[in-house]
Design an enzyme around this catalytic site. Structure first.
Site: not given
Ligand code: EPZ
Length: 431
Positions: A22-23, A93, A117, A122, A124-125, A305, A327, A398
């Site tokens: 999915k991801n 998202r 979620c 979550r 996006i900075d 995950d 994480i 989902r």
């Molecule tokens: C992806 O989410 C996955 N979702 C998540 O899977 C997965 O848990 C996550 O990566 C970690 O592997 C998709 O791919 C759609 P991150 P993502 O950006 O990209 C921080 C599932 O179950 N961060 O790697 O949103 C954030 O807060 C889902 O399929 C910032 O600080 O995760 C977190 O603590 C749940 N600033 C860490 O980084 C940002 O701009 C990792 O988040 C972005 C993220």
């Protein structure tokens, strides 16, 4: 409202085909709109997140033809709008990948601010930091992220936190930029590599995906491609832990064992037998699981995950275990549901679960708080003697295609029901 009715106690035994990741698919589908030529994407999982993203793409004029349940043909030559409405981003998202793709192709994009979620904040900075480094102006107005650029020029971007989403989104915005972009401290997940491979199959020039330094040389345009999504390591891991939790014997097929190494290593530590072939992994658990400690980390570490699934398994293992979530800052909400089943788990400081293994869990009526925790709670009910229910299964749907059907094929007594009447019928049927 739909829920699962489960009669626990049966071990999961047999073989299960794993679907596309999915991801990875979410990033690949967003990347597909960056060419005006036809792209074909195969091995898509038929799950809500994917279908919502396809609807978001259609809402801006992308032609989407589903040739079968797992294959789409995409033509983005007639895109009529660059604004992704709120209702799509609220549902998933990952619609924000369209921000990077539209900015990269049209130098303008507007996407509603993503919700989170409930596994923590979550942010996006880092996505915005990358877009700005490439020369875009990014502002937030009326709940929309608005990105605009006269031109996009390659930049050297350092991600303060390893972020899958930011790595993919910056890659999308950079592939058509002028010059060279370097992303330092990039995420190395298999789905990041899959998106890079797809972009390269369209004529992009990306090197180093899968390492912590991704180098992108901007190209003028991207062309047609026919691509198949990699298998879903988290779906595979979920069924592998299902075997461990129910003392079963499950072979996950159509997988890439290398992507499952951290999951396999933990299952061996906990006393499971593992047999690997080139595209399958067999997990056998004949005795009570043993305790261990685990900390979730970016790939190739143990995936966040898979954190709920290993916590359920350790909840019935012999001894004391510690699970540390590094994480996300709020990914143990489901523990309250496990405690209803007799689990002895204490969450300390928000990111550490101290688990005293119990002999067995008892059946209960539960609610899925999010996608992966929902799947883990189903596994817990499969291990608990007696009749359980899990509500809010829309979260599970989902990311898991035909979840209850695949579990039934492994011997689980589980049905999707939609009323108390159906629950009564289930009870009469299973006794
Ligand atoms: C992806 O989410 C996955 N979702 C998540 O899977 C997965 O848990 C996550 O990566 C970690 O592997 C998709 O791919 C759609 P991150 P993502 O950006 O990209 C921080 C599932 O179950 N961060 O790697 O949103 C954030 O807060 C889902 O399929 C910032 O600080 O995760 C977190 O603590 C749940 N600033 C860490 O980084 C940002 O701009 C990792 O988040 C972005 C993220």
């Amino acid at each position: 409202m739909e829920r699962y009715a489960i009669k626990g106690g049966n071990p999961l035994v047999g073989e299960v085909e794993i679907g596309g990741a999915k991801n990875a698919a979410l990033g690949v589908l967003a990347a597909a709109i960056m060419t005006d030529e036809m792209t074909i994407v195969e091995n898509l999982p038929d799950v809500r997140d994917i279908n919502v993203l396809l609807q978001a793409m259609e809402s801006i004029g992308v032609m989407v033809y589903r040739t079968d349940r797992h294959t789409v043909r995409i033509n983005a030559s007639m895109i009529s709008g660059l604004v992704i409405e709120d209702d799509y981003i609220k549902k998933i998202r990952a619609s924000y990948y369209l921000l990077g793709a539209l900015l990269g192709k049209y130098k303008h994009a507007e996407v509603a601010l993503p919700g989170g979620c409930n596994i923590g904040s979550r942010k996006i900075d880092l996505h915005i930091k990358g877009f700005k480094a490439l020369g875009a102006q990014v502002k937030i107005e009326h709940g929309l992220i608005i990105a605009d650029a006269k031109q996009l020029k390659g930049a050297h971007i350092y991600l303060d936190t390893v972020s899958v989403g930011a790595t993919i989104n910056i890659m999308l915005a950079a592939v058509l930029a002028e010059g060279k972009t370097i992303i330092e401290n990039a995420a190395k997940e298999p789905h990041v590599v899959d998106v890079a491979n797809f972009l390269n199959s369209m004529g992009a020039n990306i090197k180093g995906a899968g390492t912590d330094v991704v180098r992108i040389n901007g190209v003028k345009k991207l062309h047609a491609s026919n691509y198949s999504i990699i298998p879903d390591q988290i779906e595979a891991g979920t069924f592998m832990f299902g075997a461990a939790i129910t003392k079963g014997d499950v072979t996950v097929k159509n997988v890439i064992p290398k992507h499952l190494e951290s999951i396999t290593a933990k299952l061996i530590e906990m006393g499971c037998q593992i047999e690997e072939s080139d595209d399958a992994v067999r997990v056998t658990a004949s005795k009570r699981l043993e305790n261990t400690h685990v900390k979730t980390l970016p790939y190739p570490g143990f995936p966040t995950d898979m954190q709920p699934q290993i916590t359920v398994a350790l909840g019935i293992a012999e001894g004391t275990s510690i699970v540390t979530e590094s994480i996300f800052d709020n990914r143990f909400k489901y523990v309250d549901e496990l405690v209803k089943m007799g689990a002895n788990i204490k969450v300390e400081g928000g990111n550490t679960a101290v688990i005293e293994g119990v002999e067995r869990l008892t059946s209960a009526n539960l609610s899925a708080p999010d996608l992966r925790a929902g799947a883990a709670l189903v596994l817990a009910c499969l291990a608990a003697e007696g009749l359980s229910t899990v509500e809010d299964i829309k979260y599970i749907e989902r990311g898991y295609e035909d979840f209850e059907v695949k579990l039934q094929s492994l011997g689980a007594i589980i049905e999707k029901i939609d009323s108390d009447k159906e629950l009564t019928k289930f009870k009469l049927k299973v006794g």
